[in-house]
Design a protein around this motif. Structure first.
Motif, short mmCIF file in Angstrom:
data_model
loop_
_atom_site.label_atom_id
_atom_site.label_comp_id
_atom_site.label_asym_id
_atom_site.label_seq_id
_atom_site.Cartn_x
_atom_site.Cartn_y
_atom_site.Cartn_z
N ILE A 48 38.95 43.54 43.33
CA ILE A 48 39.57 42.28 43.70
C ILE A 48 38.79 41.09 42.84
O ILE A 48 39.48 40.07 42.47
CB ILE A 48 39.31 41.93 45.29
N ILE A 49 37.52 41.04 42.83
CA ILE A 49 36.66 40.13 42.02
C ILE A 49 36.94 40.16 40.57
O ILE A 49 37.35 38.99 40.06
CB ILE A 49 35.44 40.28 42.32
N ASP A 63 39.84 40.85 39.30
CA ASP A 63 41.01 40.24 39.16
C ASP A 63 41.13 38.77 39.17
O ASP A 63 41.74 38.20 38.57
CB ASP A 63 42.29 40.92 40.01
N ALA A 64 40.27 38.34 40.27
CA ALA A 64 40.28 36.82 40.34
C ALA A 64 39.41 36.28 38.81
O ALA A 64 40.00 35.10 38.47
CB ALA A 64 39.52 36.45 41.67
N GLU A 68 42.09 36.19 36.10
CA GLU A 68 42.96 34.91 36.33
C GLU A 68 42.52 33.76 36.01
O GLU A 68 43.04 32.83 35.34
CB GLU A 68 43.62 35.07 37.81
N ALA A 69 41.20 33.43 36.70
CA ALA A 69 40.79 32.27 36.35
C ALA A 69 40.24 32.00 34.83
O ALA A 69 40.34 30.83 34.32
CB ALA A 69 39.20 32.19 37.48
N LEU A 90 37.97 24.55 37.71
CA LEU A 90 38.17 25.64 37.31
C LEU A 90 36.94 26.24 36.87
O LEU A 90 36.85 27.54 37.21
CB LEU A 90 39.07 25.61 36.25
N ASP A 95 34.09 25.39 38.04
CA ASP A 95 33.45 25.93 39.34
C ASP A 95 33.80 27.14 39.93
O ASP A 95 33.13 27.96 40.58
CB ASP A 95 33.74 24.62 40.07
N ILE A 96 35.25 27.14 40.12
CA ILE A 96 35.84 28.61 40.68
C ILE A 96 35.32 29.62 40.05
O ILE A 96 34.86 30.83 40.57
CB ILE A 96 37.27 28.31 40.73
N ALA A 137 31.87 30.62 40.39
CA ALA A 137 31.57 31.10 41.83
C ALA A 137 32.10 32.58 41.97
O ALA A 137 31.36 33.35 42.65
CB ALA A 137 32.41 30.35 42.87
N HIS A 138 33.13 32.96 41.37
CA HIS A 138 33.53 34.38 41.24
C HIS A 138 32.54 35.16 40.53
O HIS A 138 32.20 36.46 41.01
CB HIS A 138 34.82 34.53 40.25
N ARG A 145 29.58 35.72 43.19
CA ARG A 145 30.13 36.78 44.06
C ARG A 145 30.14 38.26 43.59
O ARG A 145 29.65 39.11 44.39
CB ARG A 145 31.55 36.19 44.48
N ASP A 200 26.52 39.03 43.35
CA ASP A 200 25.90 39.44 44.69
C ASP A 200 26.45 40.53 45.20
O ASP A 200 25.45 41.29 45.87
CB ASP A 200 26.24 38.17 45.75
N LEU A 201 27.62 40.91 45.11
CA LEU A 201 27.91 42.07 45.63
C LEU A 201 27.71 43.45 45.25
O LEU A 201 27.10 44.35 45.71
CB LEU A 201 29.72 42.38 45.39
#
Lengths: 215, 191, 298
Positions: free
Chosen positions: A169-170, A172-173, A176-177, A190, A192-193, A196-197, A200, A203-204
């Motif tokens: 999921i991450i 893919d995000a 896209e970003a 963008l 910033d997004i 953040a991804h 994440r 972190d995961l």
């Protein structure tokens, strides 16, 4: 000459606490009062113990890589990042959208020159201003994925599925970003997004690598 | 903790050169600065915030600030002094919210302090290998205001007038908080 | 995984009975403890209940199943316990399901728990809680000073106020019924819901999971919401003092809270909204890639 009346007055804690900081060996009252003497000694012992505390404490081992990743995110011009994946853990079908820079794991903030895109599938050229920010994230992510791969056998199939699905999921995000950012490289929201991804993802991965320890 | 890469030059010119290189984007120079100072920054953040997790976040905040403002450091003071002053300011602004929330709790603590309690006066706690751990724990358990002043004064060596300026309080308040902290620590360590 | 120090501690702590057995055994361990004792409990445990109480002692009670083993003990052999560590081993997953424990600790203690699939319930602890599960659930109530929860697909519910909270899942849902000084709620695809409390500094983050915020922001507070494709919904008091900066790259923004009108985003894609109400005492920042954003009155 000491006033016998005065020497009978106990010193309060605040007075003894102040006295403890001074190198006074003689205080008329304290010399004759066991109670005040004991309190003064306790305060001095506390100060000795405090001064003996280590001046430095080691930050967590991942602190430096986290800091690099954060500084990367704070850089004003977003830079497409190289995406690393480790086949042993994830046979993700997601395509690498952008590959920037050389495929090394060297950790550097500053660029050694504009990087050349390899196999980019975007129509616009990658922005000229480039740092090796991508390589910071790429290196950390690569190391974490390798560590996770090594522990795969210790985790239950359900846990493996949860982690893989979440990472997908991450991924893919991120894809896209990054595509959007390549088309609009000056878009700070963008950037910033995307940052953040990546955070994440790191972190995961870190949490997943810690799952099997002490379980 | 990994070994230090290189010694940070102690002379001011050497520090200035290192800082300039780091400010210009030399990551090796910035990493040198980080390795040289992160241990002390983390110690200060841990003791002031009483939370390793928050200390890790605060340490990161400090070095992001250092990275952003390194170009403004002109060598008027030692680089270490500049970094630690930045650390104290950052941690204090983080702690201020906690102090506002704990105003009510301080009243309860003060009530507790005034109760008659038997104390182990005269009992000397023998030195032990656990003493440092006990003390760190006891510091972490102090009320926020007392902990802040104790760490700044007794651990870090700031004077009351400096602490008063940094915390936006009066010198008398700083002294009172210090005495309170010491009293609470002695009680905790002698339980 | 035997720590020589623990082995020594176990030998010295004669008041601590441990079962080694083949049959289901009762666990009943009690020790005097310092009010800020640190307790670590990990392993194959399916149900854990943590209760903060006003006694200066620790009690670990409950039962472990056949083939399971409980190990550990105090880290100091003399005096009230400063640190205590327990580890539970089970032969298999079926074995771990029978391992159910209750841990009573001084309210100001710090408790660290790590388990696989477990249901953890904690209440009355005002020190620190650090709870790690893979699946199952975590439910916390009260006012811990520090609350750290990490889960993969287990759900996380906090009912109360934590000064400092970091709640993280991968797919599990997160519910905060309460507030905090400094809170971060993070998920990949679970849902996040926060209500019935005031936050000072807050971050709500998801990749695809929806985020609903119906709480309040303290004066001077700062809340950040970010998602890739989750829907973000903020339910705000009509008279809240807020300054809002929202941007969705390709998604929509709907504002039913005040008269601020969203405008088209960069290059005509997506939407942006900059609006404030009152004196603008608290700041809200929303970033979404394609998730829709909705502001509504409470």
């Amino acid at each position: 000459m000491t006033d016998p009346g005065k020497s009978m007055e106990h010193l309060n804690f605040e007075q003894l606490s102040d006295l403890a900081e001074r190198d006074e060996h003689r205080n008329p009252h304290v010399e004759t009062c066991a109670e005040c003497h004991a309190t003064l000694r306790q305060v001095r012992e506390l100060l000795v113990a405090t001064h003996a505390l280590p001046r430095e404490l080691p930050p967590p081992p991942e602190a430096w890589s986290d800091l690099k990743a954060r500084i990367t995110a704070e850089l004003p011009v977003p830079v497409p990042r190289a995406r690393w994946w480790h086949n042993g853990w994830l046979a993700s079908a997601a395509a690498i959208v952008l590959i920037a820079g050389t495929m090394t794991l060297t950790m550097r903030f500053t660029s050694t020159g504009p990087a050349k895109a390899k196999g980019a599938v975007v129509t616009k050229a990658i922005p000229a201003v480039l740092t090796s920010v991508d390589r910071n994230y790429a290196g950390t992510i690569h190391e974490l994925r390798m560590a996770l791969d090594a522990q795969r056998a210790t985790l239950s199939p359900a846990t493996v599925r949860t982690v893989e699905n979440s990472l997908r999921i991450i991924d893919d995000a991120i894809a896209e970003a990054r595509q959007a950012l390549a088309e609009d490289p000056a878009n700070q929201a963008l950037a910033d997004i995307l940052a953040a991804h990546y955070e994440r993802q790191v972190d995961l991965l870190r949490r997943a690598t810690q799952l099997s320890s002490s379980l | 903790m990994t070994a230090r890469l290189e010694l940070v030059p102690s002379d001011r010119d050497g520090e200035l050169a290192l800082a300039r290189r780091a400010a210009a984007g030399d990551d090796a120079a910035f990493e040198q600065i980080y390795r040289a100072h992160s241990g002390r920054v983390f110690a200060l953040c841990t003791r002031m915030s009483a939370s390793r997790q928050r200390a890790a976040e605060l340490t990161q905040d400090v070095f992001v600030h250092v990275w952003k403002r390194l170009g403004t450091w002109r060598g008027e003071s030692a680089l270490s002094s500049w970094i630690y002053r930045l650390t104290v300011n950052l941690v204090l602004s983080n702690v201020r919210g906690e102090q506002r929330r704990q105003k009510h709790e301080m009243t309860e603590d003060q009530k507790e302090d005034s109760e008659e309690k038997p104390s182990d006066l005269g009992v000397v706690r023998p030195a032990s290998v656990h003493e440092a751990i006990d003390l760190e724990r006891a510091i972490a358990a102090l009320p926020t205001g007392a902990r802040t002043v104790f760490v700044l004064h007794d651990v870090e060596g700031y004077q009351h007038d400096e602490i008063a300026k940094m915390t936006g309080t009066a010198e008398g308040t700083s002294r009172a908080q210090l005495h309170r902290a010491r009293k609470l620590l002695i009680e905790a360590l002698n339980r | 995984m035997r720590n020589p120090l623990l082995t020594l501690a176990i030998a010295a702590a004669t008041a601590v009975p441990f079962s080694v057995g083949a049959a289901q055994q009762k666990v009943d361990i009690h020790r005097a403890a310092s009010p800020t004792v640190s307790v670590r409990l990990n392993g194959a445990i399916s149900v854990i209940r943590v209760v903060g109480w006003d006694k200066d002692s620790i009690a670990l009670v409950g039962g472990i199943g056949a083939g399971s083993r409980l190990d550990g003990g105090p880290l100091n052999a003399v005096g009230p316990v400063q640190g205590m560590k327990f580890y539970v081993e089970a032969a298999d997953e079926a074995g771990s399901r029978a391992n159910r424990l209750e841990l009573y600790v001084p309210a100001r203690s710090r408790v660290w728990i790590k388990a696989g699939s477990a249901d953890i319930e904690a209440g009355g602890v005002t020190g620190g809680l650090d709870l790690n599960i893979v699946g199952g659930s975590v439910r916390v109530s009260g006012a811990p000073r520090e609350l750290l929860v990490e889960s993969m697909d287990g759900s996380v519910t906090m009912n109360g106020t934590a000064e400092f909270a970091r709640l993280k899942t991968a797919t599990g849902d997160i519910v905060l019924q309460g507030g905090g000084e400094d809170v971060t709620l993070t998920t990949v695809s679970g849902s996040i819901r926060a209500s019935d409390g005031t936050v000072q500094r807050a971050r709500f983050e998801s990749v695809t999971g929806p985020i609903v915020f119906a709480g309040d922001l303290a004066r001077g507070g700062d809340a950040k919401f970010d998602t890739h494709s989750g829907a973000i919904e903020l339910r705000l008091a009509r008279r809240a003092d807020l300054e809002i900066d929202a941007a969705s790259i390709t998604g929509s923004i709907e504002n039913g809270w005040n008269s601020g009108r969203p405008i088209a985003g960069r290059e005509g894609r997506g939407m942006e909204l900059g609006t404030s109400s009152g004196m603008g005492g608290a700041r809200v920042t929303i970033r979404s890639f394609k998730g829709n954003v909705k502001l509504a009155p409470k």
